[in-house]
Motif scaffolding. Structure first.
Motif, PDB file in Angstrom:
ATOM      1  N   LYS A  16       0.834  -1.219   0.000  1.00 24.87           N
ATOM      2  CA  LYS A  16       0.000   0.000   0.000  1.00 24.87           C
ATOM      3  C   LYS A  16       0.863   1.261   0.000  1.00 24.87           C
ATOM      4  O   LYS A  16       0.496   2.263  -0.609  1.00 24.87           O
ATOM      5  CB  LYS A  16      -0.939  -0.011   1.193  1.00 24.87           C
ATOM      6  N   PHE A  20       0.002   0.417  -4.375  1.00 19.92           N
ATOM      7  CA  PHE A  20      -0.525  -0.769  -5.040  1.00 19.92           C
ATOM      8  C   PHE A  20      -1.548  -1.472  -4.161  1.00 19.92           C
ATOM      9  O   PHE A  20      -1.644  -1.222  -2.963  1.00 19.92           O
ATOM     10  CB  PHE A  20       0.611  -1.747  -5.371  1.00 19.92           C
ATOM     11  N   ASP A  21      -2.299  -2.377  -4.774  1.00 20.94           N
ATOM     12  CA  ASP A  21      -3.237  -3.237  -4.064  1.00 20.94           C
ATOM     13  C   ASP A  21      -2.663  -4.644  -4.023  1.00 20.94           C
ATOM     14  O   ASP A  21      -2.172  -5.148  -5.045  1.00 20.94           O
ATOM     15  CB  ASP A  21      -4.597  -3.297  -4.774  1.00 20.94           C
ATOM     16  N   GLU A  45      -1.101  -5.210  -7.740  1.00 24.82           N
ATOM     17  CA  GLU A  45      -1.458  -4.468  -8.950  1.00 24.82           C
ATOM     18  C   GLU A  45      -1.551  -2.987  -8.648  1.00 24.82           C
ATOM     19  O   GLU A  45      -1.833  -2.588  -7.520  1.00 24.82           O
ATOM     20  CB  GLU A  45      -2.779  -4.964  -9.526  1.00 24.82           C
ATOM     21  N   ASN A  46      -1.300  -2.213  -9.663  1.00 24.71           N
ATOM     22  CA  ASN A  46      -1.550  -0.784  -9.607  1.00 24.71           C
ATOM     23  C   ASN A  46      -3.052  -0.634  -9.843  1.00 24.71           C
ATOM     24  O   ASN A  46      -3.551  -1.071 -10.880  1.00 24.71           O
ATOM     25  CB  ASN A  46      -0.748  -0.083 -10.699  1.00 24.71           C
ATOM     26  N   PRO A  47      -3.798  -0.061  -8.916  1.00 20.76           N
ATOM     27  CA  PRO A  47      -5.250   0.015  -9.100  1.00 20.76           C
ATOM     28  C   PRO A  47      -5.680   0.785 -10.354  1.00 20.76           C
ATOM     29  O   PRO A  47      -6.753   0.537 -10.883  1.00 20.76           O
ATOM     30  CB  PRO A  47      -5.759   0.694  -7.831  1.00 20.76           C
ATOM     31  N   GLY A  50      -4.334  -2.149 -13.192  1.00 25.30           N
ATOM     32  CA  GLY A  50      -4.581  -3.577 -12.999  1.00 25.30           C
ATOM     33  C   GLY A  50      -3.349  -4.430 -13.223  1.00 25.30           C
ATOM     34  O   GLY A  50      -3.440  -5.641 -13.348  1.00 25.30           O
ATOM     35  N   LYS A 100     -14.058  -7.797  -4.364  1.00 20.99           N
ATOM     36  CA  LYS A 100     -14.178  -6.860  -5.486  1.00 20.99           C
ATOM     37  C   LYS A 100     -13.795  -7.496  -6.821  1.00 20.99           C
ATOM     38  O   LYS A 100     -14.263  -7.066  -7.865  1.00 20.99           O
ATOM     39  CB  LYS A 100     -13.371  -5.585  -5.229  1.00 20.99           C
ATOM     40  N   ASP A 101     -12.969  -8.563  -6.807  1.00 20.37           N
ATOM     41  CA  ASP A 101     -12.624  -9.258  -8.050  1.00 20.37           C
ATOM     42  C   ASP A 101     -13.857  -9.909  -8.674  1.00 20.37           C
ATOM     43  O   ASP A 101     -14.027  -9.910  -9.889  1.00 20.37           O
ATOM     44  CB  ASP A 101     -11.567 -10.345  -7.802  1.00 20.37           C
ATOM     45  N   LYS A 104     -15.971  -7.071 -10.188  1.00 22.55           N
ATOM     46  CA  LYS A 104     -15.321  -6.436 -11.337  1.00 22.55           C
ATOM     47  C   LYS A 104     -15.326  -7.335 -12.574  1.00 22.55           C
ATOM     48  O   LYS A 104     -15.488  -6.858 -13.688  1.00 22.55           O
ATOM     49  CB  LYS A 104     -13.882  -6.059 -10.984  1.00 22.55           C
TER      50      LYS A 104
END
Length: 190
Positions: A16, A20-21, A45-47, A50, A100-101, A104
């Motif tokens: 974080k 990144f996530d 990942e970079n939000p 992705g 959230k995956d 999404k």
């Protein structure tokens, strides 16, 4: 084996801090990687995109290594034996690890392996992801399985899940950032 929850607790703030996530933290045994060392795999990942580009992976790898080394020097050893740190982007056919995956990537094909069987005594499902509903801790995932039709199951019953590489998924994925790829190719040719 090491405590993956504790490792995640240490790694997530480092991820974080770089913006990144965290997607997944996984520890692979020697037999799983066919090596003399175990492997600690970090997917992030970079939000905004992705993905992670090579420079992101390098920066995150150094940050995580430094943090784990500092803890070890202070007597808090997270992994007792020799290990290899692997930092990567989740890729297009990414694992689905967070609520959230499932929201999404609804509408895309996925493979899901369950800890608890659903309709027809099946633990392995394959079909289009419908989505996720419910409150935190009580989420239900729905999948249009190719064999069983529409099935729903608790998020907590999922052992592993990942997207299936399809033309539809490729079309829906942001273009990959290939910056730095030419430098890698030049180094390999030398």
């Amino acid at each position: 084996m090491a405590d993956i929850a504790r490792i995640t607790e240490v790694i997530e703030p480092e991820v974080k801090a770089l913006g990144f996530d965290l997607v997944r933290v996984r520890l692979f045994g020697k037999s799983e990687v066919g090596d003399d060392e175990i492997a600690l795999q970090i997917m992030a990942e970079n939000p905004a995109t992705g993905q992670l580009v090579l420079d992101d992976c390098v920066a995150l790898s150094h940050r995580i290594s430094d943090r784990m080394d500092a803890l070890e020097e202070a007597g808090d050893v997270l992994i007792e034996e020799a290990y290899r740190l692997e930092v990567s982007s989740p890729g297009i056919d990414r694992p689905l690890t967070r609520p959230k995956d499932y929201a999404k990537w609804a509408g895309h094909e996925a493979r899901v392996n369950l800890n608890v069987a659903v309709e027809g005594n099946r633990k392995a499902l394959h079909g289009d992801l419908v989505g996720i509903e419910g409150d935190a801790g009580a989420e239900t995932v729905t999948l249009e399985d190719k064999k069983s039709g529409r099935v729903s199951f608790p998020l907590g019953d999922i052992h592993s899940a990942r997207l299936v590489l399809t033309d539809r998924l490729i079309a829906a994925t942001r273009p990959l950032d290939t910056s730095g790829a030419d430098d890698i190719l030049e180094e390999q040719e030398d």
